[in-house]
Design an enzyme around this catalytic site. Structure first.
Site, PDB file in Angstrom:
ATOM      1  N   ASP A 219      15.307  -3.277 -37.169  1.00 54.17           N
ATOM      2  CA  ASP A 219      14.502  -4.405 -36.714  1.00 54.17           C
ATOM      3  C   ASP A 219      13.025  -4.003 -36.812  1.00 54.17           C
ATOM      4  O   ASP A 219      12.583  -3.541 -37.860  1.00 54.17           O
ATOM      5  CB  ASP A 219      14.950  -4.792 -35.296  1.00 54.17           C
ATOM      6  CG  ASP A 219      14.278  -6.030 -34.731  1.00 54.17           C
ATOM      7  OD1 ASP A 219      14.630  -7.138 -35.157  1.00 54.17           O
ATOM      8  OD2 ASP A 219      13.398  -5.874 -33.880  1.00 54.17           O
TER       9      ASP A 219
ATOM     10  N   HIS B 189      23.113  -8.966 -35.871  1.00 58.82           N
ATOM     11  CA  HIS B 189      21.789  -8.348 -35.961  1.00 58.82           C
ATOM     12  C   HIS B 189      21.716  -6.950 -35.365  1.00 58.82           C
ATOM     13  O   HIS B 189      20.938  -6.116 -35.813  1.00 58.82           O
ATOM     14  CB  HIS B 189      20.761  -9.243 -35.257  1.00 58.82           C
ATOM     15  CG  HIS B 189      19.378  -8.690 -35.261  1.00 58.82           C
ATOM     16  ND1 HIS B 189      18.630  -8.573 -36.414  1.00 58.82           N
ATOM     17  CD2 HIS B 189      18.605  -8.177 -34.257  1.00 58.82           C
ATOM     18  CE1 HIS B 189      17.455  -8.045 -36.115  1.00 58.82           C
ATOM     19  NE2 HIS B 189      17.425  -7.793 -34.823  1.00 58.82           N
TER      20      HIS B 189
ATOM     21  N   TYR C 268       4.653  -8.510 -31.775  1.00 57.46           N
ATOM     22  CA  TYR C 268       4.576  -9.794 -32.487  1.00 57.46           C
ATOM     23  C   TYR C 268       3.167 -10.371 -32.424  1.00 57.46           C
ATOM     24  O   TYR C 268       2.687 -10.978 -33.383  1.00 57.46           O
ATOM     25  CB  TYR C 268       5.559 -10.794 -31.866  1.00 57.46           C
ATOM     26  CG  TYR C 268       7.008 -10.402 -32.004  1.00 57.46           C
ATOM     27  CD1 TYR C 268       7.756 -10.812 -33.109  1.00 57.46           C
ATOM     28  CD2 TYR C 268       7.655  -9.651 -31.026  1.00 57.46           C
ATOM     29  CE1 TYR C 268       9.094 -10.466 -33.234  1.00 57.46           C
ATOM     30  CE2 TYR C 268       8.981  -9.291 -31.142  1.00 57.46           C
ATOM     31  CZ  TYR C 268       9.701  -9.711 -32.249  1.00 57.46           C
ATOM     32  OH  TYR C 268      11.019  -9.353 -32.378  1.00 57.46           O
TER      33      TYR C 268
END
Length: 319
Positions: free
Chosen positions: A102, A292, A235
């Site tokens: 990730d 994921h 982010y």
């Protein structure tokens, strides 16, 4: 007796980092994603250490026992890379295998790009390597998903405090909803778009998690203490990172492994082929029936692939 995992704290790049250290032999660094911890690699730590490697797993900047600076600018990729560079220096490591999942995968690629002299090989789970595009990520996601009832989660993360309130309202519920096996991939995918009155987790219904009670309790205990702000700031810094990355070379010329999960709704397996023009020596492997959270859902398969990829780096005396 089993593998002993040693916990230590060290100073790197102006922050205090929590790192676990296990085994002996050639060093392999494992970098987690969001919202995870060093703990997401718990099963690979034992497998790699028993196979003859020294395994290092930090809590990355903003997570767990590592410092979480307030300023968003502190989370640009340049700083995250230098955290790892400083970690190597602090531990006296000249060169290592670097692995990530990730966001940790993005960090692994960037470390290999910026410090090939410290990277023996690089491996990423789920995250392809892609040079920066023509638009800043926030604008790209705006144009792709719109601003109404399909706002992309990474844009939803941009306003400080909003996602924190949603994810921290019930930390146990957050992890039970997000960390689901592959058969719930469609439900988990609803996390990716928000709006029309919904929040990040509203559209995820009931279902089991692959986490054991001990695993779940571990995540809940730590995230109740730290909150989610540090990880969310990765982010919030993505446009700043994009600006800086545009000035870098775009090709990685090291042995590289990209492991894709066939039911990952976020980092879809077909994205892997986009990396080939930019990674000269790329091997792609696919794990079936996996969502994921690859190293947690399919720990044995991931460990086997990593041992195979790094295997010839082991000291023969360890056999």
């Amino acid at each position: 007796m089993g593998t002993i995992i040693r916990h230590t704290f060290l100073d790197s790049n102006g922050i205090r980092m929590h790192v676990t250290d296990a085994g002996r032999g050639y060093p392999i660094l494992l970098c987690h994603g969001f919202p995870e911890l060093w703990y997401s690699w718990r099963r690979q730590i034992h497998a790699l250490a028993e196979a003859g490697f020294r395994v290092l797993c930090p809590d990355l900047r903003g997570f767990g026992g590592t410092d979480a600076p307030e300023e968003i600018e502190s989370y640009v990729m340049r700083e995250l890379v230098e955290d790892i560079h400083g970690l190597f220096d602090a531990l006296g490591i000249d060169k290592a295998g670097v692995v990530g999942h990730d966001w940790g995968g993005a960090l692994a690629w960037q470390f290999a790009l910026r410090h090939p002299e410290r990277t023996e090989r690089v491996a990423s789970l789920n995250t392809p390597y892609l040079p920066p595009g023509p638009q800043a990520p926030s604008l790209m996601y705006r144009d792709a998903f719109g601003l109404t009832d399909k706002t992309f989660y990474m844009r939803h993360f941009q306003e400080p405090g909003v996602a924190e309130r949603e994810l921290e309202a019930d930390v146990r519920d957050t992890f039970q909803k997000l960390m689901r096996p592959a058969k719930y991939a469609d439900a988990v995918a609803s996390f990716m778009t928000v709006g029309n009155g919904s929040s990040l987790l509203d559209k995820i219904g009931p279902g089991e998690t692959f986490l054991s009670k001990i695993d779940l309790d571990t995540y809940v205990r730590i995230y109740k203490r730290t909150g989610f702000r540090g990880g969310l700031n990765w982010y919030r810094a993505m446009d700043l990172s994009w600006e800086e990355e545009r000035e870098l070379p775009s090709t990685i010329d090291l042995p590289a492994l990209l492991v894709v999960a066939d039911k990952d709704p976020v980092l879809r397996p077909e994205m892997a082929e986009l990396s080939r023009p930019h990674v000269k020596n790329l091997r792609i492997e696919r794990i079936a029936d996996c969502g994921h959270w690859t190293q947690q859902e399919k720990p044995g398969e991931v460990a086997s692939l990593l041992i195979d990829f790094f295997g010839d780096l082991r000291d023969p005396a360890m056999d």
